[in-house]
Design a protein around this motif. Structure first.
Motif, PDB file in Angstrom:
ATOM      1  N   VAL A 115       0.876  -1.175   0.000  1.00 28.61           N
ATOM      2  CA  VAL A 115       0.000   0.000   0.000  1.00 28.61           C
ATOM      3  C   VAL A 115       0.911   1.222   0.000  1.00 28.61           C
ATOM      4  CG1 VAL A 115      -1.813   1.254   1.203  1.00 28.61           C
ATOM      5  CG2 VAL A 115      -1.814  -1.250   1.218  1.00 28.61           C
ATOM      6  N   ARG A 116       0.885   1.961  -1.087  1.00 27.50           N
ATOM      7  CA  ARG A 116       1.676   3.187  -1.230  1.00 27.50           C
ATOM      8  C   ARG A 116       0.713   4.351  -1.082  1.00 27.50           C
ATOM      9  NH1 ARG A 116       3.194   4.207  -6.148  1.00 27.50           N
ATOM     10  NH2 ARG A 116       5.064   5.340  -5.603  1.00 27.50           N
ATOM     11  N   ALA A 117       0.889   5.158  -0.053  1.00 29.28           N
ATOM     12  CA  ALA A 117       0.001   6.292   0.163  1.00 29.28           C
ATOM     13  C   ALA A 117       0.819   7.571   0.210  1.00 29.28           C
ATOM     14  CB  ALA A 117      -0.779   6.120   1.459  1.00 29.28           C
ATOM     15  N   ASP A 118       0.318   8.581  -0.458  1.00 32.33           N
ATOM     16  CA  ASP A 118       0.955   9.891  -0.421  1.00 32.33           C
ATOM     17  C   ASP A 118       0.945  10.387   1.024  1.00 32.33           C
ATOM     18  OD1 ASP A 118       1.265  12.849  -0.647  1.00 32.33           O
ATOM     19  OD2 ASP A 118       1.265  12.373  -2.790  1.00 32.33           O
ATOM     20  N   GLY A 119       2.033  11.040   1.442  1.00 31.04           N
ATOM     21  CA  GLY A 119       2.116  11.545   2.811  1.00 31.04           C
ATOM     22  C   GLY A 119       1.052  12.588   3.118  1.00 31.04           C
ATOM     23  N   ARG A 120       0.498  13.235   2.092  1.00 33.63           N
ATOM     24  CA  ARG A 120      -0.526  14.250   2.283  1.00 33.63           C
ATOM     25  C   ARG A 120      -1.927  13.688   2.108  1.00 33.63           C
ATOM     26  NH1 ARG A 120       2.363  17.526  -2.278  1.00 33.63           N
ATOM     27  NH2 ARG A 120       2.272  15.397  -2.976  1.00 33.63           N
ATOM     28  N   SER A 134      -7.905  -6.039   4.258  1.00 31.06           N
ATOM     29  CA  SER A 134      -7.865  -7.032   5.331  1.00 31.06           C
ATOM     30  C   SER A 134      -9.173  -7.817   5.395  1.00 31.06           C
ATOM     31  CB  SER A 134      -7.590  -6.334   6.659  1.00 31.06           C
ATOM     32  OG  SER A 134      -7.563  -7.265   7.701  1.00 31.06           O
ATOM     33  N   ALA A 135     -10.300  -7.135   5.248  1.00 27.21           N
ATOM     34  CA  ALA A 135     -11.598  -7.818   5.278  1.00 27.21           C
ATOM     35  C   ALA A 135     -11.793  -8.713   4.060  1.00 27.21           C
ATOM     36  CB  ALA A 135     -12.722  -6.785   5.343  1.00 27.21           C
ATOM     37  N   SER A 136     -11.086  -8.433   2.975  1.00 25.77           N
ATOM     38  CA  SER A 136     -11.202  -9.242   1.760  1.00 25.77           C
ATOM     39  C   SER A 136     -10.322 -10.485   1.812  1.00 25.77           C
ATOM     40  CB  SER A 136     -10.817  -8.414   0.537  1.00 25.77           C
ATOM     41  OG  SER A 136     -11.662  -7.310   0.435  1.00 25.77           O
ATOM     42  N   GLY A 137      -9.552 -10.661   2.877  1.00 24.97           N
ATOM     43  CA  GLY A 137      -8.751 -11.867   3.036  1.00 24.97           C
ATOM     44  C   GLY A 137      -7.264 -11.675   2.790  1.00 24.97           C
ATOM     45  N   PHE A 138      -6.845 -10.499   2.381  1.00 29.69           N
ATOM     46  CA  PHE A 138      -5.417 -10.248   2.180  1.00 29.69           C
ATOM     47  C   PHE A 138      -4.769 -10.068   3.547  1.00 29.69           C
ATOM     48  CE2 PHE A 138      -7.224  -9.022  -1.882  1.00 29.69           C
ATOM     49  CZ  PHE A 138      -6.355  -9.616  -2.766  1.00 29.69           C
ATOM     50  N   THR A 139      -3.787 -10.912   3.836  1.00 30.19           N
ATOM     51  CA  THR A 139      -3.182 -10.898   5.171  1.00 30.19           C
ATOM     52  C   THR A 139      -1.798 -10.264   5.182  1.00 30.19           C
ATOM     53  OG1 THR A 139      -2.328 -13.116   4.792  1.00 30.19           O
ATOM     54  CG2 THR A 139      -4.449 -12.930   5.926  1.00 30.19           C
ATOM     55  N   LYS A 140      -1.147 -10.193   4.046  1.00 30.00           N
ATOM     56  CA  LYS A 140       0.214  -9.660   3.993  1.00 30.00           C
ATOM     57  C   LYS A 140       0.186  -8.238   3.447  1.00 30.00           C
ATOM     58  CE  LYS A 140       2.258 -14.190   3.438  1.00 30.00           C
ATOM     59  NZ  LYS A 140       3.097 -15.045   2.622  1.00 30.00           N
ATOM     60  N   LEU A 141      -0.214  -7.294   4.292  1.00 30.73           N
ATOM     61  CA  LEU A 141      -0.306  -5.896   3.907  1.00 30.73           C
ATOM     62  C   LEU A 141       0.951  -5.168   4.367  1.00 30.73           C
ATOM     63  CD1 LEU A 141      -4.010  -5.169   4.910  1.00 30.73           C
ATOM     64  CD2 LEU A 141      -3.116  -5.736   2.658  1.00 30.73           C
ATOM     65  N   ASN A 142       1.539  -4.380   3.491  1.00 34.62           N
ATOM     66  CA  ASN A 142       2.741  -3.625   3.797  1.00 34.62           C
ATOM     67  C   ASN A 142       2.510  -2.168   3.422  1.00 34.62           C
ATOM     68  OD1 ASN A 142       4.603  -5.938   4.418  1.00 34.62           O
ATOM     69  ND2 ASN A 142       4.029  -6.476   2.336  1.00 34.62           N
ATOM     70  N   LEU A 143       2.737  -1.271   4.348  1.00 35.32           N
ATOM     71  CA  LEU A 143       2.619   0.162   4.086  1.00 35.32           C
ATOM     72  C   LEU A 143       3.991   0.652   3.649  1.00 35.32           C
ATOM     73  CD1 LEU A 143       0.609   2.465   4.140  1.00 35.32           C
ATOM     74  CD2 LEU A 143       1.267   2.915   6.483  1.00 35.32           C
ATOM     75  N   ILE A 144       4.103   1.139   2.432  1.00 34.24           N
ATOM     76  CA  ILE A 144       5.376   1.521   1.845  1.00 34.24           C
ATOM     77  C   ILE A 144       5.681   2.981   2.176  1.00 34.24           C
ATOM     78  CG2 ILE A 144       6.689   1.712  -0.296  1.00 34.24           C
ATOM     79  CD1 ILE A 144       5.983  -1.147   0.547  1.00 34.24           C
ATOM     80  N   THR A 145       6.908   3.224   2.634  1.00 34.31           N
ATOM     81  CA  THR A 145       7.362   4.579   2.952  1.00 34.31           C
ATOM     82  C   THR A 145       8.762   4.771   2.400  1.00 34.31           C
ATOM     83  OG1 THR A 145       8.311   3.869   5.054  1.00 34.31           O
ATOM     84  CG2 THR A 145       6.040   4.651   5.115  1.00 34.31           C
ATOM     85  N   ASP A 146       9.231   6.006   2.392  1.00 30.71           N
ATOM     86  CA  ASP A 146      10.621   6.301   2.073  1.00 30.71           C
ATOM     87  C   ASP A 146      11.424   6.244   3.356  1.00 30.71           C
ATOM     88  OD1 ASP A 146      10.627   6.644  -0.641  1.00 30.71           O
ATOM     89  OD2 ASP A 146      10.292   8.805  -0.559  1.00 30.71           O
TER      90      ASP A 146
END
Length: 161
Positions: A115-120, A134-146
């Motif tokens: 998951v790549r989200a703009d800082g703003r 997560s509710a759809s069954g995806f268990t390996k979620l990663n929040l991408i940052t610099d």
């Protein structure tokens, strides 16, 4: 004496008999040159082929994530718009589109999702996307940052005004 086999009468013929046959070796130098040029082009262009949605990622001290499977990428831009790869999608279609992108099988939910989200971007938009995944069954979620620039211990970040 024309029939007598004099060497001066036919000088070119003797040279042909001295060779062992046509030259059968392939000159690979041009092939190597072309391959090296292609290698350089791919090395330069490969980093540019990452996800095409331009975002300003937040900076953290976390290290890079190692993964074996090809990750799926979901991006949230500054206005809260959601993208899968480079194609925009609505919040309601997010889970269905990501499942089809992942292959549609039950094992598809085991693929890592970046998951790549703009800082703003609004926090609510990012939280809703992660909750839906997560509710759809995806268990390996990663929040991408610099990664943040390193600071010495004891120095405080400069206050801007």
């Amino acid at each position: 004496m024309a029939l007598g086999g004099g060497g001066a009468a036919r000088p070119g013929r003797r040279g042909r008999r001295g060779r062992k046959g046509p030259l059968t070796e392939i000159n690979v130098t041009p092939l190597v040159d072309v391959m090296l040029v292609l290698l350089i082009i791919f090395m330069i262009s490969a980093p540019l082929l990452t996800v095409g949605v331009p975002l300003e990622l937040p900076q953290t001290d976390a290290s890079a994530v190692e993964t074996d499977n090809e990750p799926l990428t979901v991006s949230v831009d500054q206005q809260g718009a959601i993208f899968i790869g480079e194609g925009e999608t609505s919040f309601d279609d997010l889970a269905a589109r990501l499942l089809t992108e992942a292959g549609g099988s039950e094992q598809a939910t085991q693929r890592p999702v970046f998951v790549r989200a703009d800082g703003r971007a609004p926090y609510q938009a990012v939280a809703r996307v992660m909750a839906r995944l997560s509710a759809s069954g995806f268990t390996k979620l990663n929040l991408i940052t610099d990664t943040a620039p390193t600071t010495t211990p004891g120095s405080a970040p400069a206050a801007g005004g």
